[in-house]
Design a protein around this motif. Structure first.
Motif: not given
Length: 861
Positions: A722-723, A756
């Motif tokens: 997600q990052d 992401g």
């Protein structure tokens, strides 16, 4: 007084009676006490008679013993009285003898004592007359004794030497010394006589000077011919050494020419005049012998003739050590005396021969090296390791290198023939179904025959190492030819071409199996050379020529360890070189498997809409992939004998499959959703289950399995981040799985499909990845692996790195390796790079080409 005595006796008698009565009472009580336990009731009184009979027997036995003791005592007393009677008789005889002695003493005192002085004068006169007569006789016999001595000396010389007359020279010397002492004694006493008597002494003893000169000449001849006498008549040599020692220690000298004016001035003890003359004679004898030897060596036209003459000198040293040295006292130190001079001469001769080394053929090179090593061993055994000249060791190494250079040409052609046969011969199938080649057998036979020919002619550790280097160089060349042949591989449809000739998988599997046999052959060859190396380091104990035994053992241990380490390094690199050849074959075998998988329909269906359906369809696609890989692995396991490489092929195949599996995934640029990640996870579980159940993967090592699925899990997590910062956790996995440049491209394209990761984060992530790679390259995470020995400019250079130029083989052969920038990782060109995954890129290129063509047509119009 008598009354008192009677009373005293009466009292004593009464006391004895009382005592006896008391003893009878005590005896009776004791008998009762002894019988009471035996008679417990009235019914046992019948046994009383039995007890009485037993006691009666015991009493009779005691009486017999007492009677015997009394009889023995009486006999001893009788013998003692007889001895006393004899002593009394002997004492009476002594008394009579003493009376006779006293009577003789009285007669001497009264009759002979007054005439004692006259009797003594007569005795002295008698002795003087006898001495005078004896001197006169000796004086008259001086000439006769001199003639006898001269006759013996003449018989001892040349062909007239009397056999078995070993003690002749000693007898002559002792006779001469006696006459010299007799002469000197007369001369000292002649000062009390007339001058005519002194002239008579000089004249009569003049002949002794002739004998002295003759004897000194005989001693000189014996020392000059010491080697000959040591073999034929060592006893004479021993007596010669005795004469030299006696003469130096004697106060009266026998050899200097007698001078009447200095006769009373003898030399001092241990002045060493004769010892110094003996050493000088040895020196002159050695010089004359070596001059003659040099002339003979120069006259010889062949190397063998020269070596034979040098061998004669070495044999003389053996005679000197075994027969000459024991004949002389230790202070002569003859072994060292002779050895230094002979050794210096032989080293000069060796240097002269080394100056003509280019004129020697292989056989002569070995012969000279063998002789030098034999001479080295001879020096070590007698004088110790430190006595070996540096020139000899350097000569052996030079000869070994020269032989190595000449042998390379001799051995290169047969080894090249082994390689040619290896390329064209069909693989040999053994009873257990595995394949191998005849290369190891032929190579080992060739080298073993060569080593058997030369091993007896090389005895030094240095020479053995040079031979090992020769074999290492030739085998390294053989390995390079194998690698070059394997790197000519091309994949054409379902064929494997080596140097444009089709080869079967069985052929390649046979090469892998032979790698194990090459290792065994190299171990045997190392053992053979090591055994010879150990024997070459052995020395005789106890003959160290003054060097301590511990020093010799330490030197041997040091030499043995140094040579052993070099030998181990040479063959360790050689064995690893054959492993690298096997690795090249493994790359081809794996590349062929992956190419087959890539060309299959199952691979083309990966990550497409059929695969995304999941369920049985996806399992079928994945199952076909595993089945295709497993089919080849099963054949490899049956055909390859080397179990270690069965594991290696299985592990590398699985890891490379997953590497290219995800490289292909990236090129397809699928839409990563939760459903896609679920399909990916399901595929991983399916692969795990299939691999565990499929017999084709039975040789899969747990470590390889773990690393393969770690890569699978890493991509699962990467695609679901997600990052962008979370991608940093997977940098190490990417670099360890792919070549750095490839891993960079995979990360770059992967970020485009990861939901992401924003586009603005991609450059920063790639920069962090590059920095991570630089830090990783600067750190040495692995132990250094040595792959080279020697230098390129030297006569010996062994290199098993087998570097490859960066190039792409036909159809992007996936097995091709290139060196990475860090030198640690291997670059495997993606076999998906030209697949349907690049359809979009291909279409874009086609569209651009069409647009360019249209623009060109418009311009032309």
């Amino acid at each position: 007084m008598y009354g008192a005595g009677a009373r005293s006796g009466s009292i004593s008698l009464e006391a004895d009676m009382d005592r006896l009565s008391q003893e009878e009472i005590d005896i009776e009580d004791a008998a009762i006490a002894q019988l009471m336990p035996l008679l417990q009731g009235p019914d046992q009184l019948g046994r009383l008679q039995n007890f009485k009979d037993d006691f009666q027997k015991q009493y009779e036995v005691a009486q017999a013993h007492l009677h015997s003791a009394v009889q023995t005592t009486n006999d001893d007393m009788r013998f003692a009285f007889e001895q006393l009677r004899d002593c009394v008789g002997l004492m009476g005889n002594c008394r009579e003898n003493f009376r006779e002695v006293d009577k003789l003493c009285i007669e001497v005192q009264t009759k002979l004592l007054p005439e004692h002085k006259e009797i003594r004068k007569y005795g002295v006169a008698r002795r003087n007359i006898f001495t005078t007569l004896q001197i006169n006789e000796d004086f008259k016999r001086v000439s006769d004794k001199a003639k006898v001595m001269l006759t013996k000396l003449e018989a001892m010389q040349g062909n007239e030497r009397i056999p078995k007359a070993d003690r002749q020279i000693q007898e002559v010397y002792l006779m001469l010394r006696n006459q010299v002492q007799f002469r000197n004694k007369l001369w000292r006493e002649s000062k009390n006589y007339a001058a005519e008597f002194r002239l008579l002494i000089q004249d009569r003893f003049e002949v002794l000077n002739k004998v002295s000169t003759k004897l000194e000449g005989a001693i000189t001849d014996n020392l000059t011919d010491a080697i000959y006498l040591a073999e034929t008549d060592p006893t004479t040599l021993v007596y010669t050494a005795k004469i030299i020692e006696w003469e130096d220690r004697a106060k009266t000298k026998a050899f200097p020419i007698w001078n009447a004016d200095s006769a009373l001035k003898p030399g001092q003890r241990n002045d060493g005049i004769m010892y110094a003359k003996a050493i000088q004679m040895f020196h002159e004898s050695i010089q004359e012998n070596l001059e003659y030897a040099e002339k003979e060596i120069q006259e010889e036209e062949t190397l063998e003739g020269k070596i034979n003459k040098m061998d004669d000198l070495v044999r003389e040293l053996n005679i000197i050590d075994m027969k000459v040295v024991p004949c002389f006292p230790p202070k002569y130190n003859l072994l060292n005396f002779f050895y230094k001079r002979y050794q210096h001469f032989l080293v000069l001769e060796v240097n002269d021969l080394m100056g003509k080394i280019t004129e020697l053929n292989q056989g002569e090179t070995l012969r000279l090296a063998s002789w030098i090593q034999k001479f080295e061993k001879h020096i070590k055994s007698f004088m110790g390791s430190r006595a070996v000249p540096k020139e000899l060791k350097e000569a052996v190494m030079t000869l070994a290198q020269q032989y190595k250079l000449k042998s390379q040409d001799t051995l290169s052609d047969p080894i090249n023939m082994v390689f040619k046969n290896l390329k064209k011969d069909e693989p040999n199938q053994r009873n257990n179904g595995t394949y191998n080649t005849y290369g190891p057998r032929d190579l080992f036979s060739l080298i073993t025959n060569h080593f058997t020919t030369i091993k007896k002619k090389y005895d030094s550790g240095e020479a053995m190492i040079e031979i090992a280097k020769l074999y290492g160089t030739l085998l390294n060349k053989y390995q390079r030819n194998m690698v070059a042949y394997l790197r000519s591989v091309e994949f054409e449809d379902d064929k494997i071409l080596l140097e444009s000739k089709e080869k079967s998988l069985e052929f390649l599997c046979a090469w892998v199996s032979s790698g194990y046999q090459y290792e065994e052959v190299m171990s045997k060859l190392e053992s053979m050379i090591g055994s010879k190396l150990a024997r070459a380091s052995m020395k005789k104990e106890g003959e160290d020529g003054g060097i301590g035994e511990n020093d010799i053992k330490q030197q041997e241990s040091s030499d043995s360890k140094g040579f052993g380490a070099q030998l181990e390094k040479i063959f360790s690199l050689t064995r690893r070189g054959f492993r690298k050849v096997a690795d090249e074959v493994v790359d081809i075998l794996i590349g062929f498997v992956l190419k087959y998988v890539k060309d299959g329909d199952a691979c083309k269906a990966l990550f497409g809409h059929q695969w995304l359906k999941g369920g049985a369809t996806m399992e079928e696609i994945n199952g076909v992939l595993i089945e295709e890989i497993g089919g080849y692995l099963k054949d490899y396991n049956e055909w390859i004998e080397w179990e270690e490489y069965k594991k290696k092929i299985t592990g590398i195949t699985l890891n490379k499959f997953f590497q290219e599996y995800f490289a292909y995934l990236i090129t397809q640029r699928p839409r990563v959703t939760d459903d896609f990640l679920t399909r990916l996870k399901t595929s991983k579980t399916f692969f795990k289950t299939e691999i565990k159940e499929d017999p084709a993967f039975e040789y899969l090592d747990k470590k390889d399995e773990t690393s393969a699925f770690e890569l699978f899990e890493a991509f699962e997590r990467m695609l679901g981040v997600q990052d962008a910062l979370e991608l940093d956790l997977h940098f190490a996995t990417l670099i360890s799985a792919y070549e750095p440049e490839v891993s960079y491209e995979i990360l770059k394209h992967a970020m485009r499909i990861i939901p992401g990761v924003e586009s603005r984060d991609r450059e920063e992530t790639l920069e962090r990845f590059q920095n991570f790679g630089r830090v990783l390259a600067d750190k040495d995470f692995e132990s250094f692996e040595e792959t080279k020995m020697g230098t390129k400019d030297s006569s010996f250079y062994l290199d098993i790195t087998f570097p490859r130029e960066k190039k792409t083989l036909k159809q992007g052969a996936n097995h091709a390796k290139t060196q990475s920038q860090g030198g640690k990782f291997l670059n495997v060109s993606s076999w998906f790079s030209n697949s349907s995954g690049n359809i979009k890129e291909k279409k874009e290129k086609e569209a651009a080409a069409a647009a360019a063509a249209a623009a060109a047509a418009a311009a032309a119009a």
